[in-house]
Scaffold this active site. Sequence first.
Site, PDB file in Angstrom:
ATOM      1  N   CYS A  11       0.801  -1.232  -0.010  1.00  0.00           N
ATOM      2  CA  CYS A  11       0.025  -0.110  -0.023  1.00  0.00           C
ATOM      3  C   CYS A  11       0.961   1.218   0.015  1.00  0.00           C
ATOM      4  CB  CYS A  11      -0.953  -0.200   1.296  1.00  0.00           C
ATOM      5  SG  CYS A  11      -1.934   1.625   1.493  1.00  0.00           S
ATOM      6  N   ASP A  12       0.661   2.243  -0.963  1.00  0.00           N
ATOM      7  CA  ASP A  12       1.337   3.462  -1.060  1.00  0.00           C
ATOM      8  C   ASP A  12       1.402   4.396   0.402  1.00  0.00           C
ATOM      9  OD1 ASP A  12       2.492   2.945  -3.858  1.00  0.00           O
ATOM     10  OD2 ASP A  12       0.637   4.066  -4.350  1.00  0.00           O
TER      11      ASP A  12
END
Length: 115
Positions: A11-12
Amino acid sequence: MKLQIYGIPNCDTVKKARKWLDDKGHTFDFHDYKKVGADPAKLEAWIADKGVDVVLNRRGTTFRKLSDADKADITPAKAVTLLQEHPSMIKRPVAEYEGGLLIGFKEEEWSAALS
């Protein structure tokens, strides 16, 4: 209590939070929902503390793919069940630290809480 981060490694937002923590010299343990799952007792506590609308990510693909019945009338108990079945719907990252809980990464908020 040591700083505990919960999320999904790819997940960024989780990547950004972990980098920020590393850059600030914070040590933490990372709990990967994809590998370890989500603890229902933790989910209940987070929802009791912050509310369903903060913990449950309604904007993600996983939530949008749910049936209309699953999306309707989400109580705290129903949210725990859904989040256990679909941990990618937990807003990320979640940080537990001595004295508090952070959900989602906002640098100013994390800076104030973890300084």
